[in-house]
Design a protein around this motif. Structure first.
Motif, PDB file in Angstrom:
ATOM      1  N   HIS A 191      57.039  31.394 -34.632  1.00 29.83           N
ATOM      2  CA  HIS A 191      56.236  32.017 -33.269  1.00 29.83           C
ATOM      3  C   HIS A 191      58.087  32.575 -32.645  1.00 29.83           C
ATOM      4  O   HIS A 191      57.912  34.023 -31.797  1.00 29.83           O
ATOM      5  N   HIS A 192      59.302  32.181 -33.019  1.00 27.23           N
ATOM      6  CA  HIS A 192      60.002  32.805 -32.208  1.00 27.23           C
ATOM      7  C   HIS A 192      60.827  34.085 -33.225  1.00 27.23           C
ATOM      8  O   HIS A 192      61.153  34.694 -32.657  1.00 27.23           O
ATOM      9  N   GLN A 227      58.579  36.411 -34.087  1.00 30.61           N
ATOM     10  CA  GLN A 227      58.145  37.470 -33.359  1.00 30.61           C
ATOM     11  C   GLN A 227      59.128  37.475 -32.037  1.00 30.61           C
ATOM     12  O   GLN A 227      58.637  38.962 -31.605  1.00 30.61           O
ATOM     13  N   MET A 234      50.694  34.168 -29.410  1.00 28.34           N
ATOM     14  CA  MET A 234      51.375  34.919 -30.316  1.00 28.34           C
ATOM     15  C   MET A 234      50.344  36.176 -30.422  1.00 28.34           C
ATOM     16  O   MET A 234      49.275  36.278 -30.293  1.00 28.34           O
ATOM     17  N   GLY A 282      52.408  29.939 -24.546  1.00 26.18           N
ATOM     18  CA  GLY A 282      52.334  29.846 -25.688  1.00 26.18           C
ATOM     19  C   GLY A 282      52.630  29.152 -26.447  1.00 26.18           C
ATOM     20  O   GLY A 282      52.900  27.616 -27.128  1.00 26.18           O
ATOM     21  N   GLY A 283      54.416  29.213 -26.599  1.00 30.96           N
ATOM     22  CA  GLY A 283      55.417  28.845 -27.443  1.00 30.96           C
ATOM     23  C   GLY A 283      55.711  27.338 -26.270  1.00 30.96           C
ATOM     24  O   GLY A 283      56.799  26.235 -26.801  1.00 30.96           O
ATOM     25  N   MET A 310      49.512  32.090 -33.599  1.00 28.95           N
ATOM     26  CA  MET A 310      49.014  31.050 -33.056  1.00 28.95           C
ATOM     27  C   MET A 310      49.386  31.139 -31.400  1.00 28.95           C
ATOM     28  O   MET A 310      49.471  32.033 -31.085  1.00 28.95           O
ATOM     29  N   HIS A 313      53.333  35.196 -24.552  1.00 30.32           N
ATOM     30  CA  HIS A 313      53.727  34.409 -25.919  1.00 30.32           C
ATOM     31  C   HIS A 313      54.866  32.914 -25.376  1.00 30.32           C
ATOM     32  O   HIS A 313      54.790  31.850 -26.235  1.00 30.32           O
ATOM     33  N   ASP A 360      56.591  25.992 -37.085  1.00 25.45           N
ATOM     34  CA  ASP A 360      56.010  26.965 -36.486  1.00 25.45           C
ATOM     35  C   ASP A 360      56.640  27.642 -35.598  1.00 25.45           C
ATOM     36  O   ASP A 360      56.269  28.870 -35.580  1.00 25.45           O
ATOM     37  N   MET A 361      57.201  26.787 -34.822  1.00 27.58           N
ATOM     38  CA  MET A 361      58.317  27.361 -33.896  1.00 27.58           C
ATOM     39  C   MET A 361      59.010  28.586 -34.661  1.00 27.58           C
ATOM     40  O   MET A 361      59.463  29.665 -33.381  1.00 27.58           O
ATOM     41  N   GLN A 368      66.606  33.177 -29.111  1.00 27.88           N
ATOM     42  CA  GLN A 368      65.608  32.306 -30.266  1.00 27.88           C
ATOM     43  C   GLN A 368      65.784  32.167 -30.975  1.00 27.88           C
ATOM     44  O   GLN A 368      65.337  31.614 -32.316  1.00 27.88           O
TER      45      GLN A 368
END
Length: 222
Positions: free
Chosen positions: A56-57, A59, A143, A174-175, A140, A171, A52-53, A87
C-alpha cells in the motif's frame, strides 16, 4: 525546470529513498527498532499488516513521485515529498521486521488483507474494493487502479494536482482503515504503535488535502 532536469531529480530521489528502505530494514533487523514480543506466525495479523501495508505504501510513494514531476506548485510538491519520505521509511521498517521474524514478504495465493477478516474490517473503502475480474480493480482498499495511475501520469499542472490529491485522500482513507485493523489485531507492541502513528498522521494529511482541493475548486472522489 526542463524535462531532463526533472527526470534526473526523480532518479536521484529514487536512489535516496531506496537507501532509506535498506537503512530502515537494516536497523530493524539489527534490533534497533525490533519488536520486543515473540516472533509472529506467517498467518498472523502482524505479518499480514506488514506485508499488505508495505505494498500500500509503495503505491503512495510512486504516486508522489509522479505528481512531483508533473507540477511546479511548491505546496503540492512539498506534501508529495513528505508522503514519499515518510511512507518509504515506514515500508523499510515493516520489511525489516519480516526479515527479523524470518517470514516471507510475499505469500503465493494469499488473499490481500485476509488477516483482517476476523473482525469484518476488510471491506472496500471510499469506493475502492477488491480487485475486479478484469484485473484493473484496486489490490486493496484505497489503492488506485492501473487506469487511475496511468491517468495521473498523463496530467500536468493543476489537473495533476487535483487528481493526485483526490487519489491520495482515497489512498489514505484505505490505509487508515488497515492501520486501525492492526491497532486492534496486531500483538507486537512496536507494530501497533507504528500503526497508530499512521492513523493519526494520515488523518491529519487528509484534512490538509481536502483543504488543498477546496483551494482548487475541487472535492474528494466519492
Amino acid at each position: 525546470m526542463t524535462g531532463m532536469t526533472r527526470t534526473h531529480w526523480a532518479a536521484v530521489t529514487a536512489v535516496v529513498l531506496a537507501l532509506l528502505f535498506a537503512g530502515a530494514a537494516t536497523v530493524a533487523s539489527a534490533g534497533g527498532s525490533a519488536p520486543a514480543a515473540g516472533t509472529p506466525s506467517s498467518a498472523s495479523a502482524d505479518a499480514g499488516f506488514a506485508r499488505d501495508m508495505s505494498v500500500h505504501h509503495q503505491q503512495a510513494v510512486e504516486m508522489s513521485f509522479v505528481v512531483r514531476d508533473r507540477t511546479e506548485d511548491e505546496e503540492v510538491r512539498r506534501l508529495a515529498y513528505d508522503i514519499a519520505n515518510t511512507q518509504a521509511n515506514q515500508r523499510g521498517m515493516m520489511l525489516g521486521w519480516l526479515d527479523l521474524w524470518g517470514l516471507p514478504k510475499v505469500v503465493a495465493g494469499s488473499e490481500p488483507m485476509a488477516w483482517m477478516h476476523e473482525d469484518g474490517a476488510a471491506s472496500g473503502h471510499a469506493g475502492h474494493g477488491a480487485a475486479d475480474d478484469a484485473g484493473d480493480g484496486p489490490l486493496m482498499p484505497g489503492m488506485a487502479t492501473r487506469s487511475e495511475m496511468a491517468k495521473l501520469a498523463g496530467l500536468s499542472g493543476k489537473e495533476a494536482e487535483i487528481y493526485y490529491l483526490q487519489l491520495m485522500i482515497t489512498h489514505h482513507n484505505g490505509g487508515v482503515a488497515m492501520a486501525e485493523g492492526c491497532v486492534r489485531l496486531c500483538e507486537v507492541g512496536t507494530e501497533r504503535s507504528l500503526a497508530q502513528g499512521m492513523v493519526d498522521a494520515q488523518r491529519s494529511e487528509v484534512e490538509l488535502m481536502v483543504g488543498l482541493l477546496k483551494k482548487r475548486g475541487a472535492q474528494p472522489l466519492v
